[in-house]
Structure formats: C-alpha cells, structure tokens
Design a protein around this motif. Structure first.
Motif, short mmCIF file in Angstrom:
data_model
loop_
_atom_site.label_atom_id
_atom_site.label_comp_id
_atom_site.label_asym_id
_atom_site.label_seq_id
_atom_site.Cartn_x
_atom_site.Cartn_y
_atom_site.Cartn_z
N CYS A 132 33.20 43.29 32.03
CA CYS A 132 34.44 42.75 32.46
C CYS A 132 35.36 42.23 31.29
CB CYS A 132 34.23 41.70 33.54
SG CYS A 132 33.46 42.22 34.91
N TYR A 136 39.00 43.21 30.10
CA TYR A 136 39.95 41.93 29.87
C TYR A 136 40.60 42.06 28.52
CZ TYR A 136 42.01 37.06 29.53
OH TYR A 136 42.88 36.12 29.37
N GLU A 137 39.99 42.19 27.59
CA GLU A 137 40.41 42.05 26.09
C GLU A 137 41.40 43.28 25.87
OE1 GLU A 137 40.50 39.67 24.21
OE2 GLU A 137 39.08 38.33 24.92
N ARG A 140 44.90 42.95 28.21
CA ARG A 140 45.34 41.59 28.23
C ARG A 140 46.79 41.83 29.05
NH1 ARG A 140 42.51 37.95 25.40
NH2 ARG A 140 44.45 36.35 25.63
N PHE A 143 47.00 40.89 32.66
CA PHE A 143 46.45 39.90 33.02
C PHE A 143 47.36 38.59 32.83
CE2 PHE A 143 43.28 42.60 32.77
CZ PHE A 143 42.76 42.44 34.03
N GLN A 254 49.29 34.17 29.94
CA GLN A 254 48.15 34.91 29.85
C GLN A 254 47.19 34.13 30.73
OE1 GLN A 254 47.61 37.60 27.95
NE2 GLN A 254 45.81 37.97 29.33
N PHE A 257 40.43 34.18 31.35
CA PHE A 257 39.45 35.48 32.07
C PHE A 257 38.59 35.01 33.01
CE2 PHE A 257 34.82 36.80 31.48
CZ PHE A 257 35.15 38.14 32.00
N VAL A 260 40.22 35.70 36.44
CA VAL A 260 40.46 37.12 36.76
C VAL A 260 39.19 37.92 36.90
CG1 VAL A 260 42.99 37.54 36.34
CG2 VAL A 260 41.16 37.76 34.47
N GLN A 261 38.10 37.29 36.28
CA GLN A 261 36.77 38.27 36.04
C GLN A 261 36.26 38.81 37.57
OE1 GLN A 261 33.58 35.75 34.58
NE2 GLN A 261 32.04 37.36 34.81
N ILE A 264 38.35 41.94 38.16
CA ILE A 264 38.05 43.17 37.34
C ILE A 264 36.68 43.68 37.62
CG2 ILE A 264 37.47 43.64 34.82
CD1 ILE A 264 39.26 41.23 34.04
#
Length: 304
Positions: A132, A136-137, A140, A143, A254, A257, A260-261, A264
């Motif tokens: 996840c 995310y990275e 980005r 998100f 932003q 994480f 939104v984990q 994702i």
C-alpha cells in the motif's frame, strides 16, 4: 442478465469481497467482429450442456458493444462462463445461501452458488502495508484533497436554444464586465441588481466551491484566476454568461498515508481478485469440453 450479486460496500473502496460480475472478469481472447456483422455461432455448449440461442440473444442486450455481432459474442461467452462455474459449483456440492443487499435485493440461487464457489476456490492475499505504501508513493497525486474556491458571480441568463437571447445576454454581460473593470467595489451591488442566480440576494456570493459544485466552464475559469480577480470577459455556460470574482483559493493538501491506506488496500485487492478469478475460469475452461465459443484463445489458459 448475467450478473453476480454486488455486496454493499458502504461507499468504501472496492475489495475482493465485492462479488459483482465475477465471470465477467474473465479476460476474453480478442475475436473482433466487423461492424454490423452478426456472427454465425455453432451450437454453444459446455460439457454437453447446450446454451440456447434465444438465451444468448436475450443476454446480448446486457453487453453494450460497437455492433450487434460483438454483443452476441460477449453474451455467448458470458453464458458459457456462467454454465462452467455452475457445473463446478454442483460438482463441489456448494451450499446455496442467497444474500440480500442494503436495498433488499436478493441473489438468485445460481448467483449465490457462483459467489460461494469463488470465495472457496479463489484465494487472494490481503494487500500488505508495504504494498500500500509503495502504491501511495508512486501515485501521490491521486491522494490530495480538492482545492476549495470561495467565489461570487453575476449570471446573465439565456436559453441556449434561443440565439437572439444568447446574443443579447452576451452583450449585457460584456458591458457589465467593462464597468466592473473600472469599479470592482460595485460587484455585490451589481449582482443584486442584475444577476439571475438566487445568489444575487447575497451579492452573488456562492460560498465555498469544490470540484463538481459548478459547471465545467465555471470551474476552468476559477482554476486560472488569482484571488481578488474578476473575469475580464464573461464566461459562457449553458445557463448564460457569468462574471466571476474569486474571493479566495485554498490549495489542496497531500493526504497522509494513514488516512488513505484502507482505500488503497481495497483497490489493490480488487485488482488482484479480478485477475485471480480470470485465471481460475481459464483453468476450468482448459479442462472442459466447450463448443461454439472460444474461452481460451490460441495461447491456452491465462495462468501467470
């Protein structure tokens, strides 16, 4: 219609628990049909069980396609996959227990059997925190919170079907814009006097706006404007012509994480689930005797 029961997700991201159209996840071979051509299908059967042409034609209406031939082929494949899964469910003696969604709609016995079969025979691992975070990275930009605009406008309304009224409205809006260019402090007063929008009572103030709050033309104009700016030329939309003042812009931020984990994880698991179901169906098809339709293509089952 060939479909599987769609469990309520309560607005969450899709996950492997969402059992909608599982046999539609099968990655069909590319057998395109020329425009306006209706394919000549041999008798379609799965392990000796024939699928009636009338059923295929009825199912075709549920498969939007560029032409009727493609819709018929898609329907034939969908019904063949459904029969393949039902035969496997009967072989496994799957216990049928239909479920209902939040609106009280209940599964059919066939849908319940296929759902349960997939749950028992298709193993999909949960997305790890590392997976996840990597997603995310790498994404980005997906998100970020939406920017917020605080804006006012003056609407000179006109029916889009009335060319004469549109031309008159455009002229009126252009004249008002010229006056406001020299006297911007009069915006609220002119909105109360001239605007056809209910916001006229608040001097044209629309409050805080996010994506989707207004029509696309209005949003594009806001995105280009600086705080305190009034549009030099009216912005046209289906409602008429807008003179817009941007009061304030709050940039999107932003999202962390942790926030939104779970979303994702749902996306990743849904993608993995679809691929796994497609591969499972391909394995069943490779072991079956199927006539009249190709579920495997030239390269055999879709196993990675």
């Amino acid at each position: 219609m060939v479909t599987l029961f769609d469990k309520a997700s309560n607005g969450a991201a899709p996950s492997r628990a969402t059992m909608k159209d599982s046999y539609s996840t099968y990655q069909e071979p590319d057998t395109r049909v020329p425009p306006n051509a209706r394919p000549v299908l041999d008798a379609v059967s799965v392990n000796g069980v024939e699928i009636a042409e009338s059923d295929i034609l009825a199912e075709a209406q549920n498969h939007p396609a560029e032409n009727p031939g493609a819709a018929i082929l898609a329907a034939a494949r969908a019904l063949a996959v459904k029969e393949l899964l039902l035969q496997r469910a009967r072989e496994r003696q799957i216990a049928v227990s239909p479920e209902s969604d939040a609106e009280g709609r209940s599964e059919t016995d066939e849908d319940a059997a296929i759902r349960r079969l997939i749950e028992e025979e298709v193993a999909v691992p949960s997305a790890t925190a590392e997976e996840c975070l990597r997603f995310y990275e790498n994404n980005r930009a997906k998100f970020r919170s939406e920017p917020i605009f605080q804006a006012s406008h003056i609407l000179i309304a006109a029916d889009p079907a009335d060319e004469q009224a549109r031309a008159a409205a455009r002229g009126d809006a252009e004249r008002l814009a010229k006056v406001l260019a020299e006297h911007p402090s009069e915006f609220a007063t002119m909105a109360r006097t001239h605007s056809a929008c209910p916001s006229a009572e608040q001097g044209g103030n629309l409050g805080q706006l996010t994506r989707g709050s207004t029509v696309a033309e209005f949003e594009r104009a806001l995105a280009r404007m600086a705080e305190g700016e009034i549009t030099a030329r009216p912005v046209e939309s289906r409602f008429g012509y807008h003179i817009i003042r941007l009061e304030r812009r709050i940039a999107g931020e932003q999202l962390p994480f942790d926030f939104v984990q779970q979303r994702i994880a749902g996306w990743l698991e849904a993608s993995t689930w679809s691929k796994a179901v497609s591969q499972y169906i391909a394995i069943l098809a490779a072991d079956a005797t199927i006539t009249g339709i190709d579920l495997l293509g030239a390269d055999g089952p879709l196993v990675q």
